[in-house]
Design an enzyme around this catalytic site. Sequence first.
Site, PDB file in Angstrom:
ATOM      1  N   ASP A  94      -5.503  -5.436  -5.636  1.00 23.39           N
ATOM      2  CA  ASP A  94      -4.882  -4.403  -5.449  1.00 23.39           C
ATOM      3  C   ASP A  94      -4.123  -3.830  -5.323  1.00 23.39           C
ATOM      4  OD1 ASP A  94      -6.495  -5.689  -3.739  1.00 23.39           O
ATOM      5  OD2 ASP A  94      -6.832  -4.392  -1.910  1.00 23.39           O
ATOM      6  N   ASP A 149       0.896  -1.244   0.328  1.00 16.80           N
ATOM      7  CA  ASP A 149      -0.400  -0.366   0.270  1.00 16.80           C
ATOM      8  C   ASP A 149       0.551   1.081  -0.202  1.00 16.80           C
ATOM      9  OD1 ASP A 149      -2.166  -1.225   0.083  1.00 16.80           O
ATOM     10  OD2 ASP A 149      -2.555  -1.664   2.144  1.00 16.80           O
TER      11      ASP A 149
END
Length: 394
Positions: free
Chosen positions: A179, A118
Amino acid sequence: MKKILATAFCIATLGCSPAHENSVAETETCLDYCAAQTERTLAQIASAGYGMSPRNIAPGDSTWNLCPVSKELWTEGFWPGVLWYDYEYTGNVEIREAAEKYTEALGFLSEIPAYDHDLGFIIFCSYGNGYRLTGNPEYREVILAAADRLASLYNPAAGTILSWPREMENLGGHNTIMDNMLNLEMLFWAAENGGRPEYAEIARSHADTTMKYNFRPDSTSYHVAVYDSSTGRHIRSCTHQGYSDDSMWARGQAWGIYGYTMCYRFTKDDKYRDFACKITDKYLSMLPDDLVPYWDFNDPEIPNVSRDASAAAVVASALVELSGYVGGEKGAAYLDTAKKMLRSLYENYRGGDSCPSFLVHSTGHRPAGTEIDYSIIYADYYFIEALLRLKSSL
Ligand code: GLY
């Protein structure tokens, strides 16, 4: 009268149609709305300081829940990203100053080992947009340092980045989630902007391996693929945030559509564009009438389950970009669909007077029971991004 004259001027001088003028006006109405909501949020959260990041708003509530920035909070790049996009639209220097402050509160994350994949979302949405708009050389250094940190998670045996180091034991090995496709953007960018050139190869390998193991033959996606950490052998594919191992989690598919479109932007390799089209067509074929998906396409409780406005915003943004790569009738249809998605979000899913977020009705992690039917900051980020992309495509 003013509007009629403006239309006549537009047709006479630029050759554009009233329909085109309507699209521009509609897009600007949405962007003006985003600008007003951004100012409301800024006023609401300013006293908490730049180390507190707006994350979500509970259904029926009107106050942002704030989280302290930390390596474990994956969403803190989106608010500075919203501010940068708003500054891009309005040119408001106060918004730019706030964007700088919220961005710079995240710089420390490029100086410590990557907690997980992330880091790409965090740094590229904040510093990436900041650098794009200001050219500040210090921002470039932060992005390049963060790219080094992200690339350190790459496992050459598997050919992908380790998305969640903390889940190695729980999932049974090296894991890569859908993701993670978004975070290849920072690697591709770094390879072209003074970072290590091999980061582009890492990104390509990750995209190719994800194409193989995070998708089923019918073009629907798995959230997670698990590999043997030493040999790289694929062990299994499964879900984490979706309904089941064989369902299509809406935001997972959205990340895939956005990710492969972005891979085409950097590589101009047709295989990424064609794959983006394939998974887009699957997604579009399964949408409800208002073009905003339920949180997972295979939840048997549909229509009595939550939507995910964030997935719709991610796809709308990707579709505007993809339409430009596809061209012809198909490209025009993608652009038209993106406009309809944005219209649907604005008309039926906006926070409006009662809530300062741009959008309501997103779903964060339904299996964990968190952020169900909430406003979530990343929905707002991709909504304003999509609108700006649309504005420049008109
Ligand atoms: N990246 C986590 C999510 O999409 O919820």
